[in-house]
Design a protein around this motif. Structure first.
Motif, short mmCIF file in Angstrom:
data_model
loop_
_atom_site.label_atom_id
_atom_site.label_comp_id
_atom_site.label_asym_id
_atom_site.label_seq_id
_atom_site.Cartn_x
_atom_site.Cartn_y
_atom_site.Cartn_z
N SER A 196 0.84 -1.20 0.00
CA SER A 196 0.00 0.00 0.00
C SER A 196 0.87 1.25 0.00
O SER A 196 0.57 2.24 -0.68
CB SER A 196 -0.92 0.00 1.23
N ALA A 197 1.95 1.21 0.76
CA ALA A 197 2.85 2.36 0.81
C ALA A 197 3.55 2.56 -0.52
O ALA A 197 3.77 3.70 -0.95
CB ALA A 197 3.88 2.15 1.92
N ILE A 198 3.92 1.47 -1.21
CA ILE A 198 4.52 1.60 -2.54
C ILE A 198 3.53 2.26 -3.49
O ILE A 198 3.90 3.13 -4.29
CB ILE A 198 4.93 0.22 -3.07
N SER A 199 2.26 1.87 -3.39
CA SER A 199 1.23 2.47 -4.24
C SER A 199 1.13 3.97 -4.00
O SER A 199 1.09 4.77 -4.95
CB SER A 199 -0.12 1.80 -3.96
N GLU A 200 1.11 4.38 -2.73
CA GLU A 200 1.00 5.80 -2.41
C GLU A 200 2.26 6.56 -2.84
O GLU A 200 2.17 7.70 -3.32
CB GLU A 200 0.76 5.98 -0.91
N THR A 201 3.42 5.94 -2.67
CA THR A 201 4.65 6.59 -3.11
C THR A 201 4.65 6.75 -4.62
O THR A 201 5.11 7.77 -5.16
CB THR A 201 5.88 5.76 -2.67
N CYS A 202 4.14 5.74 -5.33
CA CYS A 202 3.98 5.83 -6.78
C CYS A 202 3.10 7.02 -7.15
O CYS A 202 3.39 7.75 -8.10
CB CYS A 202 3.38 4.52 -7.31
N HIS A 203 2.03 7.24 -6.39
CA HIS A 203 1.15 8.39 -6.63
C HIS A 203 1.93 9.69 -6.51
O HIS A 203 1.85 10.57 -7.38
CB HIS A 203 -0.01 8.39 -5.64
N GLU A 204 2.68 9.82 -5.39
CA GLU A 204 3.44 11.06 -5.15
C GLU A 204 4.45 11.32 -6.26
O GLU A 204 4.56 12.43 -6.79
CB GLU A 204 4.16 10.96 -3.80
N LEU A 205 5.20 10.28 -6.63
CA LEU A 205 6.23 10.46 -7.65
C LEU A 205 5.63 10.67 -9.03
O LEU A 205 6.14 11.46 -9.83
CB LEU A 205 7.17 9.25 -7.66
N GLY A 206 4.54 9.96 -9.34
CA GLY A 206 3.88 10.16 -10.64
C GLY A 206 3.38 11.58 -10.79
O GLY A 206 3.58 12.22 -11.83
#
Length: 550
Positions: A401-411
């Motif tokens: 879940s944290a990887i998903s949210e980090t992906c959101h931030e970086l995207g």
């Protein structure tokens, strides 16, 4: 016979789980709203506490910096100490930090309180998403749950300008940060009653070096992207970005050598996980990059006020919410990959409409384009999140879940930085060739910097000269928007092909354990995952005998 055919069907969620989802979705909406209203409050807090330019930069950015840097740490920590426990600790911290922010009386106090908000906020998002993954074992229900959660997050961003504007008209600037306090209090009261507790039964030790490498690499990368987006290409942000990426490579290499890695490298070798992550990143990249330019276009070229710009963006907000909520409905007839492909095709059409925007005809095409592209991108974010989390072992749900949210931030950050740089470069090249003769050198330099500076300079210049400068700037900026829209159209088309080809055989809720949602069913390792004897029987994983007999 399939090895999964002997497994009982996953237990369907009941009223308790859906009520718990509402409890988890409300903070998500308010966290999104909290980040939106800050931009409205900046003029008011600037007048009240008089921060310097550097202090104002940190007031605005420290929250998102710390969230991006700490998400994966928080998600992994939740897998170890318990996701409900970390969520409740984060909710208490977020509520207290909101109070501290609201009543800050100096720039230094506000920076510290915003930093505390970021630290607490980093615990809320991955904990919420991983709890949803554990509460909803049925793949179809889980897709609906994630879609509702994503829709609430989008609603927060959509209503932020209106709610914040109304509060700022009647109360002091700090009042906008009090909106999240009642939600956090509610979460602290009902969370222990409704939310189950889950943790990884065999978490291993945390490697401090990995933690340091990850935090520094993410902070350097996010800071570099933000400065590039705001100020253009310069030595410092480029150096920070390269340093962050280099440290990320060192971090990844270290994870492959550790017995208990902070981030499991094997996750990225799972096709569903990797492709879903890539599709979400690309979707957010094109959405954020294009809308960064659209917001400026509506104000600087069309000439709308900030409130009118917000109202003109409503079709996009409504489209995003509808896309997120309709995506799980479409799973009755189509696989997740097909729904995502269909949505991205609609987004492709939206970007194609955006390429037709001109200086004089822009408002209606922009509203249509925003509605189409947000409606089309939302299923990829909602279903991609579901597929990504379902594809990983349940005991790693917090980290995933944290990887998903980090992906959101970086995207989002990379979309604004990279596409913003492309559009700005086009603007500067175009406007420098079309500026009228007789323009003073200092004014010409400012006009070539940004369209905001051009509008300001045009108002100061006399008569026809000011009009000529404004016309040249508007045409150049519209050209920049055109090139950005073309790039977004091409990237969206490539993403359509990637999802259609690489995920075409993945049903909704599929994961590494097998097809047809087998990953949504608890396996032997998940039966141990609660690891908390105080958790009531009706909150334990679905494999517990008490649950099957319920």
């Amino acid at each position: 016979m399939s090895p999964h055919s002997a497994l009982p069907p996953p237990e369907r969620a009941g009223k308790r789980e859906w009520t718990a989802l509402a409890v988890l979705a409300l903070p998500a909406m308010l966290i999104s709203l909290d980040n939106t209203v800050l931009h409205l409050a900046v003029p008011h807090l600037s007048a009240s506490i008089d921060p310097s330019g550097l202090q104002l930069l940190w007031i605005v950015d420290i929250y998102s910096f710390l969230i991006a840097g700490l998400l994966i740490i928080a998600g992994t920590l939740g897998d170890r100490v318990g996701r409900r426990r970390l969520l409740l600790i984060g909710a208490a911290g977020f509520g207290l930090a909101s109070l501290l922010t609201a009543f800050s009386n100096s720039a230094e106090m506000l920076i510290v309180s915003r930093a505390l908000l970021g630290i607490a906020g980093a615990t809320l998002m991955p904990s919420s998403m991983s709890l949803i993954r554990n509460m909803f074992a049925d793949p179809r229900q889980r897709s609906v749950a994630f879609s509702v959660w994503i829709a609430c997050f989008l609603v927060g961003g959509a209503i932020g300008p209106m709610v914040g504007g109304a509060m700022l008209e009647h109360f002091w600037w700090g009042s906008v940060f009090l909106l999240s306090v009642p939600a956090m209090v509610l979460l602290l009261i009902v969370g222990p009653l409704l939310l189950p507790e889950y943790r990884d039964p065999n978490p291993g030790r945390i490697d401090p070096t990995s933690v340091l490498l990850l935090v520094v690499s993410l902070l350097a990368t996010v800071y570099g992207l933000k400065v590039l987006a705001g100020d253009g290409v310069a030595v410092l942000p480029v150096a920070l970005l390269l340093a962050g990426l280099t440290l990320a490579v060192v971090f990844a290499s270290r994870q492959r050598r550790l017995t208990h890695p902070l981030l499991e490298p094997g996750l990225f070798r799972e096709r569903t996980f990797a492709v879903s992550l890539g599709a979400m990143a690309l979707a957010l990249f094109v959405m954020s990059g294009s809308q960064f330019f659209v917001a400026q276009y509506l104000q600087m070229v069309v000439g709308l006020s900030p409130l009118e710009t917000g109202l003109s963006s409503l079709p996009g907000s409504v489209g995003g919410v509808m896309g997120a909520l309709l995506a799980p409905v479409a799973l009755r007839w189509l696989r997740s990959a097909y729904v995502m492909t269909l949505g991205l095709t609609i987004a492709f059409a939206g970007f194609a409409v955006l390429t037709q925007v001109e200086t004089e005809n822009g408002l209606i095409p922009v509203m249509i384009a925003l509605g189409l592209l947000n409606f089309g991108v939302a299923p990829t974010i909602a279903l991609g999140t579901d597929m990504m989390i379902a594809s990983a072992p349940p005991e790693k749900a917090g980290a995933v879940s944290a990887i998903s949210e980090t992906c959101h931030e970086l995207g989002l950050g990379m979309g604004i930085a990279i596409l913003g740089s492309v559009g700005t470069a086009v603007y500067r090249a175009e406007v420098s060739d079309t500026l009228p003769a007789g323009l003073p050198d200092d004014a010409a330099s400012r006009v070539q910097d940004t369209i905001g500076s051009a509008v300001y300079e045009a108002d100061r210049l006399p008569g026809e000269l000011g009009t000529a400068v404004l016309d040249a700037a508007r045409v150049a900026f519209t050209d920049g928007l055109f090139y950005v829209s073309v790039i977004c159209t091409v990237i969206t088309l490539l993403t359509v092909v990637m999802v259609a080809v690489l995920l075409r055989r993945v049903p909704a809720g599929d994961g590494p354990d097998g097809p047809d949602g087998a990953a949504g069913r608890p396996g032997p390792h998940e039966a141990l995952e609660t690891a908390d004897p105080r958790t009531p029987a009706h909150h334990r994983p679905a494999t517990a005998p008490e649950d099957r007999a319920r």
